[in-house]
Design a protein around this motif. Structure first.
Motif, PDB file in Angstrom:
ATOM      1  N   ASN A 132      41.455  33.219  39.761  1.00  0.00           N
ATOM      2  CA  ASN A 132      41.498  33.918  41.047  1.00  0.00           C
ATOM      3  C   ASN A 132      42.391  35.151  40.991  1.00  0.00           C
ATOM      4  O   ASN A 132      42.088  36.169  41.591  1.00  0.00           O
ATOM      5  CB  ASN A 132      41.958  32.989  42.175  1.00  0.00           C
ATOM      6  CG  ASN A 132      40.783  32.382  42.912  1.00  0.00           C
ATOM      7  OD1 ASN A 132      39.653  32.827  42.769  1.00  0.00           O
ATOM      8  ND2 ASN A 132      41.057  31.360  43.686  1.00  0.00           N
ATOM      9  N   LYS A 157      40.450  37.936  39.460  1.00  0.00           N
ATOM     10  CA  LYS A 157      39.438  38.390  40.417  1.00  0.00           C
ATOM     11  C   LYS A 157      40.088  39.265  41.495  1.00  0.00           C
ATOM     12  O   LYS A 157      39.563  40.322  41.842  1.00  0.00           O
ATOM     13  CB  LYS A 157      38.769  37.166  41.051  1.00  0.00           C
ATOM     14  CG  LYS A 157      37.677  37.486  42.015  1.00  0.00           C
ATOM     15  CD  LYS A 157      37.108  36.189  42.566  1.00  0.00           C
ATOM     16  CE  LYS A 157      36.295  36.440  43.802  1.00  0.00           C
ATOM     17  NZ  LYS A 157      35.893  35.211  44.458  1.00  0.00           N
ATOM     18  N   ASP A 158      41.239  38.848  41.988  1.00  0.00           N
ATOM     19  CA  ASP A 158      41.947  39.631  43.004  1.00  0.00           C
ATOM     20  C   ASP A 158      42.399  40.981  42.457  1.00  0.00           C
ATOM     21  O   ASP A 158      42.300  42.002  43.139  1.00  0.00           O
ATOM     22  CB  ASP A 158      43.151  38.858  43.533  1.00  0.00           C
ATOM     23  CG  ASP A 158      42.759  37.620  44.335  1.00  0.00           C
ATOM     24  OD1 ASP A 158      41.583  37.539  44.768  1.00  0.00           O
ATOM     25  OD2 ASP A 158      43.615  36.738  44.513  1.00  0.00           O
ATOM     26  N   GLY A 204      39.424  43.273  42.205  1.00  0.00           N
ATOM     27  CA  GLY A 204      39.035  43.697  43.551  1.00  0.00           C
ATOM     28  C   GLY A 204      39.943  44.789  44.097  1.00  0.00           C
ATOM     29  O   GLY A 204      39.476  45.766  44.690  1.00  0.00           O
ATOM     30  N   ARG A 205      41.261  44.646  43.885  1.00  0.00           N
ATOM     31  CA  ARG A 205      42.209  45.658  44.358  1.00  0.00           C
ATOM     32  C   ARG A 205      42.008  46.996  43.643  1.00  0.00           C
ATOM     33  O   ARG A 205      42.064  48.054  44.251  1.00  0.00           O
ATOM     34  CB  ARG A 205      43.642  45.172  44.180  1.00  0.00           C
ATOM     35  CG  ARG A 205      44.094  44.198  45.261  1.00  0.00           C
ATOM     36  CD  ARG A 205      45.599  43.985  45.253  1.00  0.00           C
ATOM     37  NE  ARG A 205      46.090  43.491  43.976  1.00  0.00           N
ATOM     38  CZ  ARG A 205      46.156  42.203  43.627  1.00  0.00           C
ATOM     39  NH1 ARG A 205      45.743  41.279  44.466  1.00  0.00           N
ATOM     40  NH2 ARG A 205      46.624  41.833  42.458  1.00  0.00           N
ATOM     41  N   ILE A 265      39.253  48.150  42.250  1.00  0.00           N
ATOM     42  CA  ILE A 265      38.002  48.769  42.685  1.00  0.00           C
ATOM     43  C   ILE A 265      38.154  49.348  44.089  1.00  0.00           C
ATOM     44  O   ILE A 265      37.694  50.458  44.358  1.00  0.00           O
ATOM     45  CB  ILE A 265      36.850  47.746  42.613  1.00  0.00           C
ATOM     46  CG1 ILE A 265      36.551  47.449  41.150  1.00  0.00           C
ATOM     47  CG2 ILE A 265      35.607  48.266  43.325  1.00  0.00           C
ATOM     48  CD1 ILE A 265      35.611  46.302  40.930  1.00  0.00           C
ATOM     49  N   ALA A 266      38.820  48.627  44.973  1.00  0.00           N
ATOM     50  CA  ALA A 266      39.028  49.124  46.344  1.00  0.00           C
ATOM     51  C   ALA A 266      39.881  50.384  46.338  1.00  0.00           C
ATOM     52  O   ALA A 266      39.653  51.305  47.125  1.00  0.00           O
ATOM     53  CB  ALA A 266      39.686  48.047  47.187  1.00  0.00           C
ATOM     54  N   ARG A 288      28.939  51.773  40.867  1.00  0.00           N
ATOM     55  CA  ARG A 288      29.869  50.672  41.166  1.00  0.00           C
ATOM     56  C   ARG A 288      29.725  49.559  40.135  1.00  0.00           C
ATOM     57  O   ARG A 288      30.712  48.977  39.697  1.00  0.00           O
ATOM     58  CB  ARG A 288      29.623  50.132  42.569  1.00  0.00           C
ATOM     59  CG  ARG A 288      30.267  50.975  43.649  1.00  0.00           C
ATOM     60  CD  ARG A 288      30.314  50.232  44.967  1.00  0.00           C
ATOM     61  NE  ARG A 288      28.993  49.896  45.468  1.00  0.00           N
ATOM     62  CZ  ARG A 288      28.275  50.640  46.287  1.00  0.00           C
ATOM     63  NH1 ARG A 288      28.750  51.784  46.725  1.00  0.00           N
ATOM     64  NH2 ARG A 288      27.077  50.261  46.694  1.00  0.00           N
ATOM     65  N   ILE A 310      32.729  48.215  37.820  1.00  0.00           N
ATOM     66  CA  ILE A 310      33.143  46.802  37.826  1.00  0.00           C
ATOM     67  C   ILE A 310      33.136  46.265  36.399  1.00  0.00           C
ATOM     68  O   ILE A 310      34.081  45.605  35.966  1.00  0.00           O
ATOM     69  CB  ILE A 310      32.243  45.967  38.751  1.00  0.00           C
ATOM     70  CG1 ILE A 310      32.541  46.323  40.209  1.00  0.00           C
ATOM     71  CG2 ILE A 310      32.457  44.473  38.516  1.00  0.00           C
ATOM     72  CD1 ILE A 310      31.525  45.758  41.194  1.00  0.00           C
TER      73      ILE A 310
END
Length: 144
Positions: free
Chosen positions: A113, A116-117, A120-121, A123-124, A136, A140
Protein backbone atom coordinates in the motif's frame (compact mmCIF):
# COMPACT_ATOMS: atom_id res chain seq x y z
CA UNK A 1 30.34 -21.43 -9.65
CA UNK A 2 27.11 -21.51 -7.66
CA UNK A 3 25.49 -23.78 -10.25
CA UNK A 4 28.47 -26.12 -10.11
CA UNK A 5 28.07 -26.37 -6.34
CA UNK A 6 24.35 -27.08 -6.85
CA UNK A 7 25.10 -29.83 -9.36
CA UNK A 8 27.55 -31.39 -6.93
CA UNK A 9 24.88 -31.28 -4.23
CA UNK A 10 26.94 -28.98 -2.01
CA UNK A 11 24.41 -26.13 -2.07
CA UNK A 12 20.71 -26.90 -2.13
CA UNK A 13 18.27 -24.62 -3.91
CA UNK A 14 15.14 -23.40 -2.19
CA UNK A 15 11.58 -22.74 -3.31
CA UNK A 16 10.35 -19.37 -2.12
CA UNK A 17 6.75 -20.61 -2.10
CA UNK A 18 4.79 -23.76 -2.83
CA UNK A 19 4.94 -24.86 -6.49
CA UNK A 20 7.60 -22.24 -7.31
CA UNK A 21 10.77 -23.21 -9.16
CA UNK A 22 13.76 -23.74 -6.93
CA UNK A 23 16.48 -21.08 -6.98
CA UNK A 24 19.88 -20.58 -5.42
CA UNK A 25 20.65 -17.00 -6.43
CA UNK A 26 19.35 -13.82 -8.01
CA UNK A 27 21.56 -11.17 -9.59
CA UNK A 28 20.46 -7.58 -10.13
CA UNK A 29 22.93 -4.95 -11.36
CA UNK A 30 25.63 -5.00 -8.69
CA UNK A 31 23.51 -6.79 -6.05
CA UNK A 32 23.35 -10.50 -5.45
CA UNK A 33 20.97 -12.55 -3.35
CA UNK A 34 22.09 -16.08 -2.54
CA UNK A 35 19.65 -18.63 -1.14
CA UNK A 36 20.74 -21.76 0.69
CA UNK A 37 19.94 -23.89 3.69
CA UNK A 38 20.92 -22.38 7.02
CA UNK A 39 23.71 -24.79 7.86
CA UNK A 40 27.31 -24.15 8.74
CA UNK A 41 28.44 -26.42 5.88
CA UNK A 42 26.41 -24.61 3.20
CA UNK A 43 27.43 -21.24 4.63
CA UNK A 44 31.10 -22.20 4.29
CA UNK A 45 30.55 -23.45 0.74
CA UNK A 46 28.80 -20.21 -0.30
CA UNK A 47 31.57 -18.17 1.29
CA UNK A 48 34.19 -20.27 -0.53
CA UNK A 49 32.42 -19.58 -3.86
CA UNK A 50 32.35 -15.85 -3.09
CA UNK A 51 36.03 -15.82 -2.14
CA UNK A 52 36.94 -17.73 -5.31
CA UNK A 53 34.91 -15.21 -7.33
CA UNK A 54 36.79 -12.35 -5.66
CA UNK A 55 40.15 -13.94 -6.47
CA UNK A 56 39.31 -14.63 -10.12
CA UNK A 57 37.42 -11.42 -10.93
CA UNK A 58 39.33 -8.86 -8.91
CA UNK A 59 36.01 -7.62 -7.48
CA UNK A 60 35.40 -7.69 -3.76
CA UNK A 61 32.36 -8.42 -1.68
CA UNK A 62 31.39 -5.40 0.38
CA UNK A 63 31.21 -6.94 3.86
CA UNK A 64 29.53 -3.81 5.26
CA UNK A 65 26.61 -4.26 2.87
CA UNK A 66 26.39 -8.02 3.32
CA UNK A 67 23.28 -9.13 5.21
CA UNK A 68 21.85 -12.45 6.28
CA UNK A 69 18.25 -13.45 6.71
CA UNK A 70 17.06 -16.60 8.44
CA UNK A 71 13.66 -18.24 8.53
CA UNK A 72 11.93 -18.27 11.90
CA UNK A 73 12.64 -22.03 12.09
CA UNK A 74 16.42 -21.59 12.17
CA UNK A 75 17.89 -22.28 15.59
CA UNK A 76 19.71 -19.35 17.17
CA UNK A 77 22.92 -21.39 17.58
CA UNK A 78 23.02 -22.06 13.83
CA UNK A 79 22.26 -18.40 13.11
CA UNK A 80 25.17 -17.35 15.32
CA UNK A 81 27.56 -19.79 13.64
CA UNK A 82 26.59 -18.74 10.09
CA UNK A 83 26.69 -15.08 11.11
CA UNK A 84 30.22 -15.61 12.42
CA UNK A 85 31.30 -17.30 9.16
CA UNK A 86 30.17 -14.33 7.05
CA UNK A 87 30.87 -11.59 9.57
CA UNK A 88 27.59 -9.99 8.55
CA UNK A 89 24.56 -8.55 10.29
CA UNK A 90 21.15 -10.24 10.31
CA UNK A 91 18.31 -8.25 8.77
CA UNK A 92 14.90 -8.17 10.36
CA UNK A 93 11.44 -8.45 8.78
CA UNK A 94 10.74 -4.70 8.91
CA UNK A 95 13.80 -3.64 6.92
CA UNK A 96 13.70 -2.93 3.18
CA UNK A 97 15.79 -4.03 0.22
CA UNK A 98 15.66 -1.82 -2.92
CA UNK A 99 12.66 -0.05 -1.39
CA UNK A 100 10.67 -3.25 -0.90
CA UNK A 101 10.16 -5.48 2.12
CA UNK A 102 12.33 -8.61 1.91
CA UNK A 103 9.42 -10.68 3.22
CA UNK A 104 5.80 -10.10 2.43
CA UNK A 105 3.99 -13.08 3.91
CA UNK A 106 0.22 -12.94 4.09
CA UNK A 107 -0.05 -9.15 4.49
CA UNK A 108 0.50 -8.26 0.82
CA UNK A 109 -1.92 -5.31 0.82
CA UNK A 110 -0.28 -3.75 3.85
CA UNK A 111 3.22 -4.35 2.46
CA UNK A 112 2.54 -2.72 -0.91
CA UNK A 113 0.00 0.00 0.00
CA UNK A 114 2.85 2.39 0.79
CA UNK A 115 4.25 1.96 -2.73
CA UNK A 116 0.81 2.39 -4.27
CA UNK A 117 0.32 5.60 -2.28
CA UNK A 118 3.73 6.96 -3.30
CA UNK A 119 3.06 6.31 -6.99
CA UNK A 120 -0.37 7.95 -6.68
CA UNK A 121 1.12 11.07 -5.05
CA UNK A 122 3.82 11.37 -7.73
CA UNK A 123 1.32 11.07 -10.54
CA UNK A 124 -1.05 13.59 -8.93
CA UNK A 125 1.82 16.02 -8.47
CA UNK A 126 2.74 15.84 -12.12
CA UNK A 127 -0.22 17.43 -13.80
CA UNK A 128 -1.27 14.00 -15.03
CA UNK A 129 -4.62 15.44 -16.03
CA UNK A 130 -3.03 17.31 -18.93
CA UNK A 131 -1.81 14.09 -20.53
CA UNK A 132 -3.77 11.89 -22.89
CA UNK A 133 -4.92 8.48 -21.69
CA UNK A 134 -1.93 6.84 -23.41
CA UNK A 135 0.41 9.45 -21.91
CA UNK A 136 -0.91 8.75 -18.40
CA UNK A 137 -0.46 5.02 -18.97
CA UNK A 138 3.17 5.50 -19.99
CA UNK A 139 3.75 7.81 -17.03
CA UNK A 140 2.29 5.27 -14.60
CA UNK A 141 4.42 2.43 -16.05
CA UNK A 142 7.56 4.57 -15.90
CA UNK A 143 6.99 5.58 -12.27
CA UNK A 144 5.77 2.21 -11.01
Amino acid sequence: MLRKEEELGNIREIAVCRDAPQISHLFFADDSIVFCRATVDEGRRVLRVLEEYEAKSGQQLNKEKTSLFFSKNTKSEVQDQVKQIFGAQVIQHHEKYLGLPPLVGKGKRKAFNRIKDQVGRKIAGWKGRLLSSAGREILIMAVA
